[in-house]
Enzyme design. Structure first.
Site, PDB file in Angstrom:
ATOM      1  N   HIS A  48       0.814  -1.196   0.097  1.00  0.00           N
ATOM      2  CA  HIS A  48       0.075  -0.013   0.256  1.00  0.00           C
ATOM      3  C   HIS A  48       0.949   1.387  -0.033  1.00  0.00           C
ATOM      4  O   HIS A  48       1.892   1.307   0.596  1.00  0.00           O
ATOM      5  CB  HIS A  48      -0.757  -0.114   1.516  1.00  0.00           C
ATOM      6  CG  HIS A  48      -2.046   0.839   1.410  1.00  0.00           C
ATOM      7  ND1 HIS A  48      -1.824   2.260   1.886  1.00  0.00           N
ATOM      8  CD2 HIS A  48      -3.367   0.872   1.186  1.00  0.00           C
ATOM      9  CE1 HIS A  48      -2.853   2.866   1.579  1.00  0.00           C
ATOM     10  NE2 HIS A  48      -3.778   1.955   1.461  1.00  0.00           N
ATOM     11  N   ASP A 101       2.785  -4.609   8.169  1.00  0.00           N
ATOM     12  CA  ASP A 101       1.551  -3.605   7.922  1.00  0.00           C
ATOM     13  C   ASP A 101       0.313  -4.578   8.204  1.00  0.00           C
ATOM     14  O   ASP A 101      -0.310  -5.392   7.334  1.00  0.00           O
ATOM     15  CB  ASP A 101       1.460  -3.089   6.408  1.00  0.00           C
ATOM     16  CG  ASP A 101       0.331  -2.221   6.166  1.00  0.00           C
ATOM     17  OD1 ASP A 101      -0.766  -2.168   7.034  1.00  0.00           O
ATOM     18  OD2 ASP A 101       0.172  -1.750   5.149  1.00  0.00           O
ATOM     19  N   GLN A 124      -4.830  -4.791   7.239  1.00  0.00           N
ATOM     20  CA  GLN A 124      -5.881  -5.702   6.820  1.00  0.00           C
ATOM     21  C   GLN A 124      -6.131  -6.848   7.459  1.00  0.00           C
ATOM     22  O   GLN A 124      -6.994  -7.839   7.324  1.00  0.00           O
ATOM     23  CB  GLN A 124      -5.757  -6.062   5.190  1.00  0.00           C
ATOM     24  CG  GLN A 124      -5.797  -4.670   4.254  1.00  0.00           C
ATOM     25  CD  GLN A 124      -7.313  -4.213   4.380  1.00  0.00           C
ATOM     26  OE1 GLN A 124      -8.263  -4.916   4.790  1.00  0.00           O
ATOM     27  NE2 GLN A 124      -7.377  -2.990   4.017  1.00  0.00           N
ATOM     28  N   LYS A 171     -10.508   0.232  10.651  1.00  0.00           N
ATOM     29  CA  LYS A 171     -10.920  -1.018   9.985  1.00  0.00           C
ATOM     30  C   LYS A 171     -11.271  -2.188  10.867  1.00  0.00           C
ATOM     31  O   LYS A 171     -11.555  -3.323  10.376  1.00  0.00           O
ATOM     32  CB  LYS A 171      -9.647  -1.538   9.149  1.00  0.00           C
ATOM     33  CG  LYS A 171      -9.104  -0.222   8.143  1.00  0.00           C
ATOM     34  CD  LYS A 171      -8.076  -0.820   7.037  1.00  0.00           C
ATOM     35  CE  LYS A 171      -7.513   0.145   6.281  1.00  0.00           C
ATOM     36  NZ  LYS A 171      -8.059   0.558   5.166  1.00  0.00           N
ATOM     37  N   CYS A 220      -4.760   2.231  -3.681  1.00  0.00           N
ATOM     38  CA  CYS A 220      -3.547   2.787  -3.060  1.00  0.00           C
ATOM     39  C   CYS A 220      -2.236   1.910  -3.389  1.00  0.00           C
ATOM     40  O   CYS A 220      -1.360   1.693  -2.643  1.00  0.00           O
ATOM     41  CB  CYS A 220      -3.285   3.320  -1.867  1.00  0.00           C
ATOM     42  SG  CYS A 220      -4.544   4.484  -1.126  1.00  0.00           S
TER      43      CYS A 220
HETATM   44  C1  LIG Z   1      -2.815  -2.493   3.458  1.00  0.00           C
HETATM   45  C2  LIG Z   1      -2.978  -1.426   3.892  1.00  0.00           C
HETATM   46  N1  LIG Z   1      -1.908  -0.422   4.697  1.00  0.00           N
HETATM   47  C3  LIG Z   1      -2.043   0.767   5.001  1.00  0.00           C
HETATM   48  C4  LIG Z   1      -3.372   1.348   4.911  1.00  0.00           C
HETATM   49  C5  LIG Z   1      -3.453   2.770   5.277  1.00  0.00           C
HETATM   50  O1  LIG Z   1      -4.288   2.909   6.444  1.00  0.00           O
HETATM   51  P1  LIG Z   1      -5.007   4.233   7.171  1.00  0.00           P
HETATM   52  O2  LIG Z   1      -5.331   5.168   5.904  1.00  0.00           O
HETATM   53  O3  LIG Z   1      -5.955   4.090   8.025  1.00  0.00           O
HETATM   54  O4  LIG Z   1      -3.737   4.771   7.637  1.00  0.00           O
HETATM   55  C6  LIG Z   1      -4.429   0.626   4.416  1.00  0.00           C
HETATM   56  C7  LIG Z   1      -5.847   1.338   4.402  1.00  0.00           C
HETATM   57  O5  LIG Z   1      -6.409   1.025   3.240  1.00  0.00           O
HETATM   58  C8  LIG Z   1      -4.071  -0.775   3.819  1.00  0.00           C
HETATM   59  O6  LIG Z   1      -5.298  -1.328   3.272  1.00  0.00           O
END
Ligand SMILES: Cc1ncc(COP(=O)(O)O)c(C=O)c1O
Length: 406
Positions: free
Chosen positions: A123, A199, A202, A225, A363
């Site tokens: 991401h 990370d 998910q 989430k 993203c």
């Molecule tokens: C795999 C992953 N990493 C990072 C993020 C970033 O999360 P946040 O926007 O809540 O900081 C997301 C959000 O969609 C994600 O799916």
């Protein structure tokens, strides 16, 4: 088994009618989960009954607020089985948590010529913070290959690790493929004493997380989430590593002593929580953790993997659907395209049918390029979804194909 009918009653938004009075089918939990009444009402009540700033006052409300805030930290600690609550830092989002580690870890450990290992499916939140580090410290980023299902290529990954590798930062569960990172990948890092950031954006809502068993040094996720509020993120970091890293932001609450010439800093976790923290958001996340814990993470996982299998099987039978990643270990996320129809058109068409999905690059622009697409549609599941909703969805994509064929 979980009782979905009972769970659905906990989510007021599921009563909402969309556009043509269609029942809402919410298949966008990977972007953000809906909130149970308990989280909404407890946060509301907290503002009405207990709210004050934390760790600053000695009056009753401040004591109550501080107690609730610190209790939420302990709930997070237990939820991911960290060994101490000092290892749980409240941030505003997972993105902020990754930036915090990227900047502070690099300041202490990364020099010109050093290497960082990521994967090609990260991401942007787990790419750009490291790009900033690369530009500042003139180090190199290496990208591990993945297969068509989103599994990291173990041989290629191993070939990237060497004495110059200072940190590995990878997704725990891909937000495009829904596949989980194999524990062998972490073991390769652990065997070489290379710190790993996972990370967990998910994975935190779908898997039973034990950061000690996983063998990660840092684990990040966002409250929104996990059925909690937005504006709260978690950084888990091993105490002995976080203690060695410099502060990230400066401000109130993170200092031990300040003169006009200098400052000394307090210990964990306050060292990384400069300024007034997201008090009610942390409390709300604690309530969400209680809520999912009561249902049971293993029950949640079983329910969602079953839904994923059902949807995948149905979709694989449709010759106009291209699915990105079809392995049986997918969890809660299915990315796809309908032949000759742009994902935005698919999402708009489905919206009219009451079905909320995500469309775009998720993203993950480098991954989209690798998949040779501009964008995909993505359906993702949460505790409130049902097999009946998948039936409605399948009919809706058939209708969409027929509509655009004309
Ligand atoms: C795999 C992953 N990493 C990072 C993020 C970033 O999360 P946040 O926007 O809540 O900081 C997301 C959000 O969609 C994600 O799916």
């Amino acid at each position: 088994m979980i009782n979905t009918s009972k769970i659905r009653k906990d989510f007021p938004i599921l009563d909402k009618k969309i556009l043509n009075q269609k029942d809402l089918i919410y298949f966008d939990t990977a972007a953000s989960a809906q909130k149970p009444e308990l989280v909404i009402s407890e946060m509301d009540n907290f503002y009405r009954q207990n709210y004050s700033n934390v760790s600053r006052g000695i009056h009753t409300l401040s004591v109550e607020s501080t107690f609730a805030f610190e209790e939420a930290r302990v709930k997070v600690q237990k939820f991911i089985n960290a060994s101490s609550e000092k290892e749980i830092i409240f941030t505003k989002s997972a993105t902020e948590s990754i930036n915090l580690i990227a900047q502070t870890f690099a300041e202490k450990n990364i020099n010109e010529g050093d290497e960082i290992v990521l994967t090609t499916m990260e991401h942007h939140s787990n790419l750009i913070p490291w790009f900033l580090v690369r530009d500042k410290y003139k180090c190199t980023i290496k990208f591990a290959d993945i297969d068509k299902n989103g599994h990291i290529d173990k041989e290629h990954f191993a070939s990237l690790l060497n004495d110059k590798t200072k940190i590995v930062a990878i997704t725990h569960l891909s937000n495009v493929f829904g596949t989980e990172t194999n524990s062998e990948i972490l073991k390769l890092c652990n065997d070489r004493n290379i710190p790993v950031l996972l990370d967990g954006c998910q994975s935190a809502a779908h898997l039973d997380i034990d950061v000690q068993k996983l063998g990660c040094d840092f684990y990040v996720f966002s409250g929104h989430k996990l059925y909690g509020p937005s504006g709260i993120g978690i950084l888990y970091g091993k105490e002995e590593i976080l203690e060695q890293l410099p502060p990230y932001q400066g401000g109130g609450g993170m200092i031990a002593d300040v003169t006009l010439d200098s400052a000394t800093f307090t210990g964990l976790p306050a060292k990384y929580e400069a300024g007034t923290p997201p008090i009610v958001e942390a409390f709300g996340l604690g309530v969400a953790i209680d809520y999912v814990t009561e249902i049971g993470m293993n029950n949640i996982n079983n329910h969602e993997t079953e839904l994923t299998k059902t949807a995948l099987n149905e979709m694989m039978d449709l010759d106009f659907v291209e699915i990105y990643g079809t392995s049986s270990d997918k969890n809660s996320i299915i990315s796809f395209n309908l032949e000759n129809i742009h994902s935005h058109e698919v999402a708009s068409f489905l919206d009219v049918e009451g079905v909320a999905i995500r469309a775009g690059h998720h993203c993950c622009q480098p991954l989209m390029k690798k998949l040779n697409v501009n964008s995909t549609s993505r359906m993702s599941f949460g505790i409130y979804n049902t097999a009946d909703e998948i039936k409605v969805f399948i009919n809706a994509i058939k209708k969409c194909r027929d509509f655009f064929k004309k």
